[in-house]
Design a protein around this motif. Structure first.
Motif, PDB file in Angstrom:
ATOM      1  N   ALA A  39       0.749  -0.997   0.063  1.00  0.00           N
ATOM      2  CA  ALA A  39      -0.157   0.015  -0.095  1.00  0.00           C
ATOM      3  C   ALA A  39       0.798   1.384  -0.053  1.00  0.00           C
ATOM      4  CB  ALA A  39      -1.066  -0.017   1.152  1.00  0.00           C
ATOM      5  N   VAL A  40       1.941   1.307   0.615  1.00  0.00           N
ATOM      6  CA  VAL A  40       2.872   2.375   0.780  1.00  0.00           C
ATOM      7  C   VAL A  40       3.168   3.017  -0.541  1.00  0.00           C
ATOM      8  CG1 VAL A  40       4.975   1.014   0.898  1.00  0.00           C
ATOM      9  CG2 VAL A  40       4.895   3.410   1.835  1.00  0.00           C
ATOM     10  N   THR A  41       3.312   1.831  -1.647  1.00  0.00           N
ATOM     11  CA  THR A  41       3.577   2.443  -2.928  1.00  0.00           C
ATOM     12  C   THR A  41       2.596   3.180  -3.768  1.00  0.00           C
ATOM     13  OG1 THR A  41       4.960   0.296  -3.146  1.00  0.00           O
ATOM     14  CG2 THR A  41       4.569   1.599  -5.221  1.00  0.00           C
ATOM     15  N   VAL A  42       1.487   2.790  -3.331  1.00  0.00           N
ATOM     16  CA  VAL A  42       0.260   3.404  -3.844  1.00  0.00           C
ATOM     17  C   VAL A  42       0.183   4.868  -3.113  1.00  0.00           C
ATOM     18  CG1 VAL A  42      -2.113   3.232  -4.313  1.00  0.00           C
ATOM     19  CG2 VAL A  42      -0.896   1.402  -4.484  1.00  0.00           C
ATOM     20  N   PHE A  43       0.180   4.906  -1.800  1.00  0.00           N
ATOM     21  CA  PHE A  43       0.214   6.315  -1.120  1.00  0.00           C
ATOM     22  C   PHE A  43       0.893   7.264  -1.526  1.00  0.00           C
ATOM     23  CE2 PHE A  43      -2.001   4.657   3.324  1.00  0.00           C
ATOM     24  CZ  PHE A  43      -2.785   3.615   2.560  1.00  0.00           C
ATOM     25  N   GLU A  44       2.130   6.917  -2.124  1.00  0.00           N
ATOM     26  CA  GLU A  44       3.155   7.996  -2.718  1.00  0.00           C
ATOM     27  C   GLU A  44       2.350   8.691  -3.769  1.00  0.00           C
ATOM     28  OE1 GLU A  44       6.463   5.754  -3.393  1.00  0.00           O
ATOM     29  OE2 GLU A  44       7.147   5.586  -1.625  1.00  0.00           O
ATOM     30  N   GLN A  45       1.341   8.242  -4.442  1.00  0.00           N
ATOM     31  CA  GLN A  45       0.708   8.607  -5.475  1.00  0.00           C
ATOM     32  C   GLN A  45      -0.739   9.337  -5.149  1.00  0.00           C
ATOM     33  OE1 GLN A  45       0.388   5.372  -8.176  1.00  0.00           O
ATOM     34  NE2 GLN A  45       2.312   4.478  -7.589  1.00  0.00           N
ATOM     35  N   VAL A  46      -1.120   9.126  -4.041  1.00  0.00           N
ATOM     36  CA  VAL A  46      -2.379   9.624  -3.758  1.00  0.00           C
ATOM     37  C   VAL A  46      -2.075  10.988  -2.843  1.00  0.00           C
ATOM     38  CG1 VAL A  46      -4.417   9.083  -2.294  1.00  0.00           C
ATOM     39  CG2 VAL A  46      -3.411   7.318  -3.422  1.00  0.00           C
ATOM     40  N   ARG A  47      -3.259  12.083  -3.118  1.00  0.00           N
ATOM     41  CA  ARG A  47      -3.134  13.228  -2.244  1.00  0.00           C
ATOM     42  C   ARG A  47      -3.092  12.893  -0.802  1.00  0.00           C
ATOM     43  NH1 ARG A  47      -7.159  16.496  -0.719  1.00  0.00           N
ATOM     44  NH2 ARG A  47      -8.646  15.244  -1.977  1.00  0.00           N
ATOM     45  N   GLY A  48      -2.235  13.375  -0.102  1.00  0.00           N
ATOM     46  CA  GLY A  48      -1.931  13.334   1.340  1.00  0.00           C
ATOM     47  C   GLY A  48      -1.298  12.355   1.648  1.00  0.00           C
ATOM     48  N   GLY A  49      -1.094  11.153   0.823  1.00  0.00           N
ATOM     49  CA  GLY A  49      -0.200   9.980   1.016  1.00  0.00           C
ATOM     50  C   GLY A  49       1.066  10.295   1.496  1.00  0.00           C
ATOM     51  N   ALA A  50       1.860  11.315   0.757  1.00  0.00           N
ATOM     52  CA  ALA A  50       3.078  11.708   0.927  1.00  0.00           C
ATOM     53  C   ALA A  50       3.332  12.324   2.325  1.00  0.00           C
ATOM     54  CB  ALA A  50       3.758  12.245  -0.207  1.00  0.00           C
ATOM     55  N   ASP A  51       2.463  13.281   2.682  1.00  0.00           N
ATOM     56  CA  ASP A  51       2.577  13.748   3.879  1.00  0.00           C
ATOM     57  C   ASP A  51       2.577  12.966   5.006  1.00  0.00           C
ATOM     58  OD1 ASP A  51       2.573  16.108   2.564  1.00  0.00           O
ATOM     59  OD2 ASP A  51       0.468  16.431   2.729  1.00  0.00           O
ATOM     60  N   LEU A  52       1.620  11.703   4.944  1.00  0.00           N
ATOM     61  CA  LEU A  52       1.234  10.974   6.057  1.00  0.00           C
ATOM     62  C   LEU A  52       2.491  10.179   6.103  1.00  0.00           C
ATOM     63  CD1 LEU A  52       0.082   9.252   8.233  1.00  0.00           C
ATOM     64  CD2 LEU A  52      -0.834   7.931   6.114  1.00  0.00           C
ATOM     65  N   LEU A  53       3.454   9.570   5.016  1.00  0.00           N
ATOM     66  CA  LEU A  53       4.646   8.903   4.909  1.00  0.00           C
ATOM     67  C   LEU A  53       5.936   9.889   5.607  1.00  0.00           C
ATOM     68  CD1 LEU A  53       4.409   7.286   1.550  1.00  0.00           C
ATOM     69  CD2 LEU A  53       3.723   6.010   3.818  1.00  0.00           C
ATOM     70  N   ARG A  54       5.668  11.016   5.109  1.00  0.00           N
ATOM     71  CA  ARG A  54       6.800  11.862   5.751  1.00  0.00           C
ATOM     72  C   ARG A  54       6.479  12.075   7.317  1.00  0.00           C
ATOM     73  NH1 ARG A  54       5.891  15.560   2.781  1.00  0.00           N
ATOM     74  NH2 ARG A  54       4.513  17.031   3.810  1.00  0.00           N
ATOM     75  N   HIS A  55       5.480  12.036   7.714  1.00  0.00           N
ATOM     76  CA  HIS A  55       5.082  12.125   9.273  1.00  0.00           C
ATOM     77  C   HIS A  55       5.669  11.015   9.979  1.00  0.00           C
ATOM     78  CE1 HIS A  55       3.142  16.135   9.835  1.00  0.00           C
ATOM     79  NE2 HIS A  55       2.111  15.824   8.931  1.00  0.00           N
TER      80      HIS A  55
END
Length: 559
Positions: free
Chosen positions: A53-69
């Motif tokens: 899922a982490v791979t997909v989250f990088e392409q979704v709005r808000g996903g990169a922010d969550l991973l950075r947090h």
């Protein structure tokens, strides 16, 4: 299993690895998240199966922010090295959990107690989370109220004398109830295979020669088991002072439902009990539905799912057991960590496929060669517990050696195909799958066979199996005359077979399943199967609550 603790554990797991798909999914779709489930669904559901899922989250709005947090939190608090309780406090603060909340206070105390135990080698977060997985798998729970004695924290201790005096319902095993009496006793699941339980050979048998002379008997282990179960049932019945209620599931008869075989039928048919016995039909209780508490992401799977429906036998079984699991596994396509049993089964199937593919080419595989193929495939399995891995390796090796030895005593089968793929339609529902093996029989017809590495199946199981029914229909569409369909049980090297396919039942089961999916019926159906579900922490039906707050404050994940 409150939502508060589930969120906390999700953050702790993701701080160690964002590749924990279920934990990341839970964090991403919290009420305070900036991720949009409607935006996430088409990308995750269309990703190649097995994609993290982490791979997909990088392409979704808000996903990169969550991973950075998550990365910032992990680095700032050094989650793999820092004090366990300190990390838990930091995670709770990041989620906006009140430090004085009853769940967090209890969880902190539990973690601190574990850290002081000899079972804790490092006492750090990675080891603690691994312990929690094993603790839950073993049936462990964390009560809101700590035990009176600290040493009872990690096992089921007896209740204090004060609590025994309370007027309350007590849920006990029969063993735990020995020596006690109650005004009213209710014994559940008085049906064969539950009470009495089925006999299972022990992994390690105690030598009878070493047993005390007084306990030596000529009876078989199975007979001893039956006698012990009967004595246990006597104990259960004699705990009651005033009333005794026995519950069992009615079994289907030719025209009406009947009292199940076993102890319950013996009691009902005992003439000496007529004057004190009352038999009544079960009261139908309407189970509360969870539709009113289903999170938004479930409705997304219902409304945004593909209109065409394609099912396999395993998908149909999954939906029948729990529609919510089906939605997560087949609609959202959220990866689930495969169980050890599933990975073991895949390795065994690979070894058996090679055994017969070689035979079709005129090559005779030895037992050693077949075992080596199994061990090579099983080496790729992700199983953290070394003992569990070794037990599966030994079990698989023994079963395959016995399988090959038995095949050497039989005529070589005329194997037409292994892992035969199929795809056909039942009305507007597409069915797909793979048949483990198809053999040409001497009479001219074919045998459709499926290997089973779990609990052995019976002839009755084969006769009502939707899976074998679908396999038989697929084979007939290939112009094959299906004479027999069978499960081969590797555990006891037995064959469970049937000659008849109830196609009407197969059709109705498939269409009923497809109808529920089309209607978006993905409500969870909690039960015993939840104990082994990889999506357990996402299920609203298994979430517990302590008390209702006037209002719920949502706080974004901080660092």
């Amino acid at each position: 299993e409150t939502d508060t603790i589930r969120d906390l554990l999700a953050l702790l797991r993701c701080s160690l690895s964002p590749k924990d798909d279920v934990a990341l999914f839970r964090l991403a779709l919290r009420g305070d998240s900036s991720l949009d489930a409607d935006d996430l669904y088409p990308k995750l559901s269309s990703a190649e199966r097995g994609t993290h899922a982490v791979t997909v989250f990088e392409q979704v709005r808000g996903g990169a922010d969550l991973l950075r947090h998550l990365q910032t939190f992990a680095e700032k608090h050094q989650v793999t090295k820092a004090d366990l309780v300190t990390v838990i406090h930091a995670a709770a603060h990041a989620l906006g959990i009140e430090q004085t909340s009853i769940e967090l206070t209890r969880f902190n105390g539990f973690a601190a107690s574990w850290r002081e135990k000899r079972i804790a080698a490092s006492g750090l977060l990675p080891e603690f989370l691994e312990f929690l997985d094993l603790y839950r798998e073993g049936g462990g729970t964390l009560a809101l109220r700590p035990p009176e004695r600290p040493e009872d924290e990690f096992h089921n201790g007896t209740e204090s004398p004060e609590s025994e005096q309370r007027d309350s319902v007590k849920l006990l095993t029969v063993h735990a109830a020995k020596g006690l009496e109650f005004r009213n006793v209710f014994v559940l699941r008085v049906v064969t295979q539950s009470f009495p339980t089925s006999f299972k050979e022990t992994l390690f048998e105690f030598p009878r020669e070493l047993a005390p002379a007084a306990s030596v008997t000529d009876n078989s282990d199975e007979q001893i088991h039956k006698e012990e179960e009967r004595r246990l049932f006597y104990v259960a019945m004699t705990r009651a002072r005033d009333t005794l209620s026995l519950y069992g599931k009615l079994r289907g008869g030719k025209t009406t439902q009947e009292i199940p075989y076993g102890y319950l039928r013996e009691v009902v048919e005992d003439a000496s009990l007529k004057s004190v016995l009352r038999v009544r039909a079960p009261h139908s209780t309407q189970r509360s539905e969870h539709d009113n508490v289903l999170p938004h992401w479930i409705s997304v799977a219902a409304t945004r799912g593909r209109r065409e429906i394609e099912l396999s036998a395993s998908a149909i079984e999954t939906y029948s057991i729990c529609p919510l699991k089906f939605a997560l596994q087949y609609r959202w396509r959220l990866p689930e960590q495969p169980s050890a049993a599933l990975q073991y089964g895949a390795a065994m199937h690979s070894a058996l496929r090679d055994f017969y593919e070689a035979a079709m080419k005129g090559v005779v595989r030895s037992a050693d060669e077949t075992v080596q193929i199994f061990l090579r495939e099983f080496e790729l399995a992700k199983i953290d517990e070394d003992l569990q891995r070794r037990l599966y390796q030994r079990q698989g090796s023994e079963q395959l050696r016995q399988f090959v030895r038995l095949r050497q005593l039989e005529p070589q089968p005329n194997v037409l195909a292994t892992e035969k793929s199929f795809r056909f339609a039942i009305e507007d529902v597409m069915i797909r799958g793979r048949i483990d093996r198809i053999d040409r029989l001497p009479e001219g017809g074919v045998l459709v066979l499926d290997y089973k590495t779990g609990a052995p199946r019976s002839d009755a199981d084969a006769g009502r199996s939707v899976q074998l029914g679908l396999y038989g229909m697929a084979a007939r569409l290939e112009k094959l005359n299906v004479e027999r369909l069978a499960f081969y049980n590797l555990e006891d090297q037995s064959l469970a077979e049937t000659k008849r396919i109830n196609e009407d039942k197969v059709h109705s089961t498939v269409l009923e399943c497809a109808s529920g999916i089309s209607a978006g019926n993905f409500a969870p159906t909690p039960g015993f199967h939840c104990n082994h579900c990889g999506y357990y922490s996402l299920c609203p039906a298994t979430a517990e609550s302590t008390f209702a707050l006037p209002e719920k404050k949502l706080v974004a994940i901080g660092v």
